[in-house]
Design a protein around this motif. Structure first.
Motif, PDB file in Angstrom:
ATOM      1  N   GLY A   1     -21.340 -24.169 -40.675  1.00 26.49           N
ATOM      2  CA  GLY A   1     -20.505 -23.166 -40.669  1.00 26.49           C
ATOM      3  C   GLY A   1     -21.933 -22.047 -40.680  1.00 26.49           C
ATOM      4  O   GLY A   1     -22.948 -22.478 -40.447  1.00 26.49           O
ATOM      5  N   PRO A   2     -21.497 -20.721 -40.432  1.00 28.85           N
ATOM      6  CA  PRO A   2     -22.335 -19.847 -40.068  1.00 28.85           C
ATOM      7  C   PRO A   2     -23.391 -19.216 -41.203  1.00 28.85           C
ATOM      8  O   PRO A   2     -24.348 -18.687 -40.967  1.00 28.85           O
ATOM      9  N   LEU A   3     -23.122 -19.667 -42.615  1.00 33.53           N
ATOM     10  CA  LEU A   3     -23.812 -19.311 -43.615  1.00 33.53           C
ATOM     11  C   LEU A   3     -24.831 -20.228 -43.911  1.00 33.53           C
ATOM     12  O   LEU A   3     -25.895 -19.842 -44.708  1.00 33.53           O
ATOM     13  N   ILE A   4     -24.844 -21.590 -43.746  1.00 30.32           N
ATOM     14  CA  ILE A   4     -25.765 -22.537 -43.933  1.00 30.32           C
ATOM     15  C   ILE A   4     -26.364 -22.964 -42.682  1.00 30.32           C
ATOM     16  O   ILE A   4     -25.926 -23.456 -41.748  1.00 30.32           O
ATOM     17  N   ALA A   5     -27.798 -22.913 -42.708  1.00 38.02           N
ATOM     18  CA  ALA A   5     -28.713 -23.470 -41.578  1.00 38.02           C
ATOM     19  C   ALA A   5     -29.905 -24.176 -42.124  1.00 38.02           C
ATOM     20  O   ALA A   5     -30.383 -23.775 -43.228  1.00 38.02           O
ATOM     21  N   HIS A   6     -30.395 -25.006 -41.264  1.00 31.94           N
ATOM     22  CA  HIS A   6     -31.724 -25.509 -41.681  1.00 31.94           C
ATOM     23  C   HIS A   6     -32.799 -24.695 -40.906  1.00 31.94           C
ATOM     24  O   HIS A   6     -32.697 -24.585 -39.557  1.00 31.94           O
ATOM     25  N   THR A   7     -33.994 -24.321 -41.767  1.00 32.28           N
ATOM     26  CA  THR A   7     -34.938 -23.593 -41.153  1.00 32.28           C
ATOM     27  C   THR A   7     -36.193 -24.309 -40.889  1.00 32.28           C
ATOM     28  O   THR A   7     -36.746 -24.895 -41.762  1.00 32.28           O
ATOM     29  N   LEU A   8     -36.822 -24.129 -39.493  1.00 28.06           N
ATOM     30  CA  LEU A   8     -38.190 -24.699 -39.292  1.00 28.06           C
ATOM     31  C   LEU A   8     -38.990 -23.715 -38.814  1.00 28.06           C
ATOM     32  O   LEU A   8     -38.464 -22.611 -38.313  1.00 28.06           O
ATOM     33  N   VAL A   9     -40.383 -23.670 -38.768  1.00 29.21           N
ATOM     34  CA  VAL A   9     -41.104 -22.789 -38.375  1.00 29.21           C
ATOM     35  C   VAL A   9     -42.095 -23.705 -37.335  1.00 29.21           C
ATOM     36  O   VAL A   9     -42.730 -24.725 -37.632  1.00 29.21           O
ATOM     37  N   SER A  10     -42.369 -23.159 -36.199  1.00 28.71           N
ATOM     38  CA  SER A  10     -43.295 -23.781 -35.286  1.00 28.71           C
ATOM     39  C   SER A  10     -44.357 -22.802 -35.023  1.00 28.71           C
ATOM     40  O   SER A  10     -44.147 -21.603 -34.928  1.00 28.71           O
ATOM     41  N   PHE A  11     -45.434 -23.316 -34.839  1.00 34.58           N
ATOM     42  CA  PHE A  11     -46.854 -22.628 -34.831  1.00 34.58           C
ATOM     43  C   PHE A  11     -47.254 -23.110 -32.999  1.00 34.58           C
ATOM     44  O   PHE A  11     -47.283 -24.049 -32.785  1.00 34.58           O
ATOM     45  N   ARG A  12     -47.287 -21.761 -32.428  1.00 28.99           N
ATOM     46  CA  ARG A  12     -47.584 -21.897 -30.975  1.00 28.99           C
ATOM     47  C   ARG A  12     -49.295 -21.839 -30.727  1.00 28.99           C
ATOM     48  O   ARG A  12     -49.931 -21.059 -31.544  1.00 28.99           O
ATOM     49  N   PHE A  13     -49.753 -22.461 -29.791  1.00 26.80           N
ATOM     50  CA  PHE A  13     -51.096 -22.290 -29.670  1.00 26.80           C
ATOM     51  C   PHE A  13     -51.382 -22.006 -28.081  1.00 26.80           C
ATOM     52  O   PHE A  13     -50.546 -22.221 -27.134  1.00 26.80           O
TER      53      PHE A  13
END
Length: 441
Positions: A218-230
């Motif tokens: 649903g719209p309230l729950i999400a998994h969050t990732l962080v990507s680092f660009r080079f």
């Protein structure tokens, strides 16, 4: 008549009068004496404060019982003898408390008479003993719950089996060699060819950060990732996840009760994002973060290395509310950016994290050359990567590196990538201006 005889007659006559007076019914006494006599036997009527206190105690007992039972169920399983014994004991005590209170109230109504002091005393003693017994059991259960320690060695699922570690180059501290970077080839949401790689990155080449939200509930729950660009290399993604055992599934409710250890995954995007957008069919959005300096990006990357050190030294519990995939990132980012990231309820409602970033000026208000401001709806439309990743061939090249680079480029099509800010003052000024622009819009 002697003085002794006089006092003797007076005392004997007074005793007879007392005896006769005691035989007179209450109805023959003056009205005010009757009122005084009966009022002594009556108990004061309970006030609203008394009823409110009783309600508070009842709610506290029920909620604490539910919490303890859930903790026991998730730790020992529904079929365990410990679970059944604890359930019977807790429910039995609460039922005894309810029956004690209700029986006395019912008896008072049916008999239409006030409860005597002796009955009240017995009732209060029984109630206090039951509450004391329940409190002892509850404290024992809580103590046992908080004594449960996370473990490093379990029968882990393949995708969380390894732990990321790193080494710094002795001659160049900017060069970091990461071990156990995940690079799985996913065929389905459960089937994959395992690859754990070693990858060297240059911190001086860090060029930005992207936040990825994957919606699966649903719209309230999400998994969050962080990507680092080079500047001259493919991105590297980090993800805080539960460390599931084989045969184990995720439950947000179980996450409150020390059911899952916490895991930090370093991975290629064609693994950790592809499995969500393509293999699982989750709705995935990638947001480039603007108004950051390179030293801020570097400090956040170092925070991930520190988290890896901490988890390798001592495992930790995942918690659905206090230590999940989103708010751990916020805790680390706030150390870097301070008041530029104010506290907000959306930190705990992970599905609304992009809206929070938009409001604080971390998403560029007008990222294209025409300087037309983007609404949040436009951001969601442009950053939706499922249409871009659909049909991506994860085996197009024999080289996994080429596959990773191509996937990362493909999911960023149509997404403006911001440059790093020249100084902290300019970064803060731009963020504040964009935050005010968002507010006015």
């Amino acid at each position: 008549m002697s003085l002794r005889s006089l006092f003797s007659r007076l005392l004997s006559s007074r005793s007879r009068s007392r005896l006769e007076h005691s035989r007179v019914p209450n109805s023959s006494l003056p009205s005010h004496d009757v009122e005084n006599t009966t009022s002594d036997s009556k108990q004061p009527e309970p006030t609203w404060r008394h009823h409110l206190l009783q309600l508070f105690i009842a709610v506290t007992l029920v909620l604490s019982a539910i919490w303890l039972l859930l903790a026991i169920w998730y730790q020992y399983g529904i079929r365990s003898a410990v679970t059944w014994l604890a359930t019977i004991a807790i429910i039995g005590i609460l039922a005894a408390l309810v029956s004690t209170r209700c029986w006395n109230a019912l008896k008072k109504i049916l008999l239409t008479q006030s409860t005597s002091n002796k009955q009240i005393a017995h009732k209060e003693v029984a109630t206090k003993r039951l509450i004391g017994l329940y409190a002892a059991i509850w404290l024992l259960g809580v103590g046992s719950f908080f004594s449960i320690e996370p473990k490093q060695q379990r029968d882990w699922m393949p995708e969380v089996d390894q732990r990321v570690s790193y080494e710094r180059d002795a001659t160049n501290p900017d060069l970091i060699t990461l071990t156990n970077v995940r690079d799985f080839d996913w065929q389905t949401d459960e089937e994959a060819t395992e690859h754990w790689n070693t990858r060297t990155i240059d911190l001086s080449k860090l060029s930005g950060i992207d936040v990825t939200n994957s919606y699966w509930m649903g719209p309230l729950i999400a998994h969050t990732l962080v990507s680092f660009r080079f500047e001259d290399d493919r991105p590297l993604a980090f993800s805080f996840e539960i460390r599931k055992e084989n045969g184990e599934s995720f439950s947000a409710l179980a996450g409150f009760f020390r059911r899952y250890e916490l895991s930090l995954i370093a991975a290629e995007e064609r693994d950790i994002i592809y499995t969500r957008s393509n293999a699982r069919g989750e709705q995935v959005y990638l947001f480039p973060i603007s108004n950051l300096q390179q030293n801020e990006v570097r400090t956040l990357f170092e925070s991930y290395l520190t988290a890896a050190d901490d988890l390798n030294e001592k495992p930790a519990w995942y918690n659905t509310l206090t230590s999940n995939c989103t708010n751990i990132i916020f805790y680390m980012a706030r150390i870097v950016s301070g008041d530029r990231l104010p506290w907000d309820y959306r930190i705990w409602v992970s599905g609304w994290l992009p809206n929070y970033l938009y409001d604080v000026g971390m998403l560029d208000a007008a990222p294209e050359k025409d300087h037309q401001p983007w609404s949040m709806d436009t951001w969601y439309e442009r950053t939706h990567i499922n249409p871009k990743s659909k049909g991506f061939d994860n085996q197009a090249h024999q080289s996994a590196t080429l596959n990773s680079r191509e996937f990362s480029q493909q999911i960023r099509q149509g997404i403006p990538i911001p440059l790093l800010a020249d100084s902290q003052d300019s970064a803060e000024a731009n963020a504040n201006a964009k935050s005010m622009a968002h507010a006015s819009d």
